[in-house]
Structures are given as structure tokens and as C-alpha cells.
Design an enzyme around this catalytic site. Structure first.
Site, PDB file in Angstrom:
ATOM      1  N   HIS A 142       0.834  -1.199   0.000  1.00 61.45           N
ATOM      2  CA  HIS A 142       0.000   0.000   0.000  1.00 61.45           C
ATOM      3  C   HIS A 142       0.874   1.255   0.000  1.00 61.45           C
ATOM      4  O   HIS A 142       1.929   1.306   0.652  1.00 61.45           O
ATOM      5  CB  HIS A 142      -0.926   0.004   1.227  1.00 61.45           C
ATOM      6  CG  HIS A 142      -1.987  -1.050   1.168  1.00 61.45           C
ATOM      7  ND1 HIS A 142      -3.324  -0.758   1.079  1.00 61.45           N
ATOM      8  CD2 HIS A 142      -1.900  -2.411   1.174  1.00 61.45           C
ATOM      9  CE1 HIS A 142      -4.017  -1.892   1.035  1.00 61.45           C
ATOM     10  NE2 HIS A 142      -3.169  -2.904   1.100  1.00 61.45           N
ATOM     11  N   HIS A 217      -6.065 -11.468   5.384  1.00 63.79           N
ATOM     12  CA  HIS A 217      -4.937 -12.327   4.995  1.00 63.79           C
ATOM     13  C   HIS A 217      -4.015 -12.673   6.172  1.00 63.79           C
ATOM     14  O   HIS A 217      -2.948 -12.110   6.367  1.00 63.79           O
ATOM     15  CB  HIS A 217      -4.164 -11.822   3.779  1.00 63.79           C
ATOM     16  CG  HIS A 217      -3.801 -10.372   3.717  1.00 63.79           C
ATOM     17  ND1 HIS A 217      -3.191  -9.706   4.739  1.00 63.79           N
ATOM     18  CD2 HIS A 217      -3.958  -9.471   2.713  1.00 63.79           C
ATOM     19  CE1 HIS A 217      -2.973  -8.461   4.382  1.00 63.79           C
ATOM     20  NE2 HIS A 217      -3.440  -8.285   3.166  1.00 63.79           N
ATOM     21  N   ASN A 220       0.019 -12.420   6.930  1.00 60.74           N
ATOM     22  CA  ASN A 220       0.633 -11.400   6.096  1.00 60.74           C
ATOM     23  C   ASN A 220       0.250  -9.999   6.552  1.00 60.74           C
ATOM     24  O   ASN A 220      -0.914  -9.707   6.813  1.00 60.74           O
ATOM     25  CB  ASN A 220       0.230 -11.589   4.626  1.00 60.74           C
ATOM     26  CG  ASN A 220       0.800 -12.872   4.047  1.00 60.74           C
ATOM     27  OD1 ASN A 220       0.073 -13.809   3.736  1.00 60.74           O
ATOM     28  ND2 ASN A 220       2.110 -12.941   3.925  1.00 60.74           N
ATOM     29  N   ASP A 249      -1.427 -19.841  -1.708  1.00 60.07           N
ATOM     30  CA  ASP A 249      -0.851 -19.858  -3.057  1.00 60.07           C
ATOM     31  C   ASP A 249       0.557 -20.418  -3.102  1.00 60.07           C
ATOM     32  O   ASP A 249       1.191 -20.427  -4.164  1.00 60.07           O
ATOM     33  CB  ASP A 249      -0.855 -18.450  -3.647  1.00 60.07           C
ATOM     34  CG  ASP A 249       0.034 -17.468  -2.881  1.00 60.07           C
ATOM     35  OD1 ASP A 249       0.471 -17.806  -1.753  1.00 60.07           O
ATOM     36  OD2 ASP A 249       0.271 -16.363  -3.393  1.00 60.07           O
ATOM     37  N   HIS A 252       2.594 -16.805  -0.147  1.00 57.47           N
ATOM     38  CA  HIS A 252       2.314 -15.926   0.993  1.00 57.47           C
ATOM     39  C   HIS A 252       2.452 -16.616   2.347  1.00 57.47           C
ATOM     40  O   HIS A 252       2.870 -15.991   3.325  1.00 57.47           O
ATOM     41  CB  HIS A 252       0.918 -15.323   0.866  1.00 57.47           C
ATOM     42  CG  HIS A 252       0.833 -14.183  -0.080  1.00 57.47           C
ATOM     43  ND1 HIS A 252       0.832 -14.343  -1.452  1.00 57.47           N
ATOM     44  CD2 HIS A 252       0.746 -12.845   0.137  1.00 57.47           C
ATOM     45  CE1 HIS A 252       0.758 -13.161  -2.033  1.00 57.47           C
ATOM     46  NE2 HIS A 252       0.700 -12.235  -1.095  1.00 57.47           N
ATOM     47  N   ASP A 276      -6.722 -12.751  -3.023  1.00 60.42           N
ATOM     48  CA  ASP A 276      -5.981 -11.480  -3.082  1.00 60.42           C
ATOM     49  C   ASP A 276      -5.491 -11.244  -4.510  1.00 60.42           C
ATOM     50  O   ASP A 276      -4.413 -10.689  -4.753  1.00 60.42           O
ATOM     51  CB  ASP A 276      -4.805 -11.486  -2.105  1.00 60.42           C
ATOM     52  CG  ASP A 276      -4.307 -10.076  -1.766  1.00 60.42           C
ATOM     53  OD1 ASP A 276      -5.081  -9.109  -1.945  1.00 60.42           O
ATOM     54  OD2 ASP A 276      -3.156  -9.945  -1.325  1.00 60.42           O
TER      55      ASP A 276
END
Length: 386
Positions: A142, A217, A220, A249, A252, A276
Site C-alpha cells: 500500500h 490475509h 501477512n 498460493d 504468501h 488477493d
């Protein structure tokens, strides 16, 4: 809309497998699941074309797909492309997720979501706003220049948006939002999720007491589980009221950590899968931009130039295969993690995440290798594999 029966496949209703049964669809809903031998002579029968019929997948964290990112420029057409792209991989319902952006982009994105809801867009369940009220210490990908505290104008905009959306989920951090503000959001019907935060376990549990019901999540971008300070991870596992999304996945979160978290989670709230996913899903894109920064796609990873993970390059059928094949969950439990549990997490389980009399006719037909044969939303086939 005339009723019809889907036949010639095993049916998983969200709880058990049913053999030699038929799924009867009428008016966009499941009217019954009955033994095939009990079907009346006059009803239309449609061969499944696959081996398994399972509840549609529900994804509560989808940043993009089909070459489109959900942002201020996405518009209703972009949302349709996203929903269509993910339907190819079995997702029958999703929350387009806005990553931290400007006030103007956030307002435009909310407006697009409201219009999608008004149009009854297939697959659109509402919105997930991930930020901008996060922790700088756990910002992940972000943009730090856009992260800020929540103010009265933000609250008014969110409450107003919730009134026009079927569901609204907001990821926030205690560092930039008070418990009183959380209570206002929750009272308005907004689902509050804790994420991108470095706060303590004690504080996270206090925010759960104030009404937060999810964690974004798991593992994370949050304070980890340590032996003297259990962090947000510890709070998520300890609280029976916190549902936790997890990205399965192979990038992560290590599969050992996923397994340990599943065994350690206190109920009744559960851990559910999210993708995500970014705009790469359903495309051959090698890169894209996020808040003016380039994200590179290499070997199943999406990263900024400094190596920071920026979303995930996986779809829901890939997630199901990973949970079943690598984490070694029973297929039934893996299916619940991509269907029933996310529906329960945002209160949509009255009609979604399972199959039976009164449920929405949202389902996926799979072959024996867990490849998607077709995806159905409201009794309509929205994707069929060639």
C-alpha cells in the site's frame, strides 16, 4: 424460468456427498436435491458434463482480474470484466477490493459498486475497502503517502455506501481507527476486518469486542505469533468471533503454517480462503501498475521493485487444488474453505456456500482432476470450458 435438473454427477451439498441424485433448479434457486430415480418424467434433464457438482466459490478479497484493477477508473464495465474473469475459475461471488487510494478514487469506486449492485451484476456481492486506515509499519504494497487516520467524513461515506450495497467489508488497523469508530461502522452493518496492523494481541481482541469480526490475509502484514506477544495472529486464532482469510498460493504462507493455523483456530469462526488476486488473473500480463508503481509478474509471484509482495497470482480453483493437494486437506473441507466459510464470514450463508432447497443456484461443475467444466450463477451457466 422453467425448472430443470442437473444429473449424472456426484453432488457435494456443503456437508456430504450425494450419489445418483439430481440438482433441481427453478427461478435461479435450488428447489431440491432428490434421488435421480425420483425425478418426474416431465422435467428437463441436463447432463452435468463433469464428475462433481459443488457449491460456487466465494472470494472476499479480489483486487482485479481479466486485465482490470479495481480502482477509481474501473467503472461498471471493469467490474463486469473482473467477475467474468474469475467465473472461469469457479468463483460465483466476490467482493471487488480497493487497495488504499485517494478520497476521490475511493468515492468513484464505491459509486461503481453501487451501480453494479443496482444492475444485479452476476457474481458481484458488494465491496471490500482495504485501507486507507492502516498501519505504516505493516503497509505491505500500500502507498504510504495515502495511509491516514479515519475521520468523520470517512465514516459518513462508509455508512452511506453500506445502505446501497449488499455487503461492505472494511480492512483497518487499530493504529488509525478507534474502537468507537468501529462500533459506528458495525452498527451500520459494515463488516470490519483487522489487517495491515502491528498492534498487540490484547488490542486486537479489544477491537473484536468492539465488533470487528474478520482478519485480513492471516500471517501477512500483521504482528506475528510470538511466545510472549501473540500479536494479531494469536488474536485471530484465539477468538472464536474472528473469521480469518488466508492466501493459499504457496508464496504468501507456508503450508505448514496453514495447517498449524487450521488446527489451532478456535471456533465457531473459521479460517477461509481468499485469492488477493490482481489484474493478471485470466490474462498473460507480465506486469501492471498500482498507484503509479510497476508490479512484476514472475513465477507465480507479484512484486514491487524492492521485492515486496503485491497481491497474489492465483485463482480460486488453484487455491482449492493447493489446499487439497499440498496442505492435504480433505476435499470436503477445502471446498468449505472456498465456499461455505467465506459466505458465513459476511452473513450470506442463508443462500450461498451450500446447495439445497432454498439456496441460490450458484455452483461449479468439476472433472475428477478438479478442473472447472462450467460455472453457474443463479441457475445460468456463465462459463463453460471448451
Amino acid at each position: 424460468m422453467p425448472s430443470f435438473a442437473i444429473v449424472d454427477a456426484r453432488i457435494f451439498d456443503g456437508n456430504i456427498w450425494l450419489d445418483d441424485h439430481a440438482l433441481i433448479v427453478e427461478g435461479g434457486r435450488v428447489s431440491a436435491i432428490v434421488p435421480k430415480s425420483a425425478l418426474g418424467a416431465g422435467i428437463e434433464r441436463r447432463a452435468a458434463g463433469g464428475a462433481l457438482i459443488v457449491p460456487g466459490f466465494i472470494d472476499l478479497q479480489v483486487n482485479g482480474g481479466g486485465g482490470v484493477m479495481f480502482d477509481g477508473d474501473c467503472g461498471v464495465e471493469g467490474l463486469h470484466k473482473m467477475c467474468s474473469a474469475h467465473a472461469r475459475f469457479g468463483t460465483t461471488g466476490l467482493l471487488p477490493t480497493l487497495i488504499t487510494d485517494t478520497r476521490e478514487a475511493t468515492a468513484a469506486s464505491i459509486a461503481s459498486g453501487i451501480e453494479a449492485a443496482r444492475l444485479g451484476m452476476p457474481g458481484f456481492l458488494g465491496l471490500h475497502l482495504e485501507g486507507p486506515h492502516l498501519s505504516l509499519a505493516r503497509k505491505g504494497a500500500h502507498d504510504p503517502s495515502l495511509i491516514r487516520p479515519m475521520d468523520d467524513d470517512d465514516i459518513k461515506a462508509l455508512v452511506s455506501a453500506r445502505a446501497e450495497l449488499p455487503a461492505l467489508m472494511v480492512t483497518l488497523a487499530p493504529e488509525n481507527v478507534t474502537t468507537d469508530q468501529v462500533r459506528v461502522l458495525v452498527d451500520a452493518g459494515i463488516r470490519v476486518s483487522l489487517g495491515h496492523t502491528d498492534t498487540t494481541c490484547e488490542t486486537a481482541l479489544a477491537y473484536a469486542q468492539a465488533g470487528a469480526t474478520l482478519v485480513t490475509h492471516l500471517f501477512n502484514a500483521m504482528s506475528p505469533l510470538a511466545h510472549r506477544e501473540p500479536g494479531v495472529v494469536g488474536a485471530a486464532l484465539e477468538s472464536g468471533n474472528l473469521w480469518a482469510g488466508i492466501i493459499a498460493d504457496g508464496v504468501h504462507v507456508d503450508p505448514v503454517a496453514i495447517g498449524a493455523a487450521l488446527r489451532g483456530k478456535r471456533g465457531p469462526a473459521r479460517i477461509f480462503a481468499v485469492t488477493d488476486a490482481m489484474s493478471t488473473i485470466g490474462t498473460d500480463l507480465k506486469s501492471f501498475t498500482l498507484n503509479g508503481r510497476t508490479i512484476e509478474r514472475r513465477n507465480g509471484r507479484l512484486t514491487l521493485a524492492d521485492g515486496t509482495l503485491a497481491g497474489a497470482d492465483i485463482d480460486m480453483i488453484g487455491t482449492l487444488s493447493y489446499l487439497h493437494g499440498t496442505v492435504q486437506l480433505p476435499l470436503e473441507e477445502a471446498l468449505r474453505m472456498v465456499g461455505l466459510y467465506p459466505a458465513q464470514a459476511i452473513g450470506l450463508d442463508a443462500a450461498k456456500g451450500w446447495l439445497g432447497a432454498g439456496s441460490d443456484a450458484d455452483f461449479v461443475i468439476l472433472d475428477n482432476d478438479l478442473n472447472v467444466v462450467s460455472t453457474w450463477i443463479g441457475g445460468q451457466a456463465v462459463h463453460q470450458a471448451r
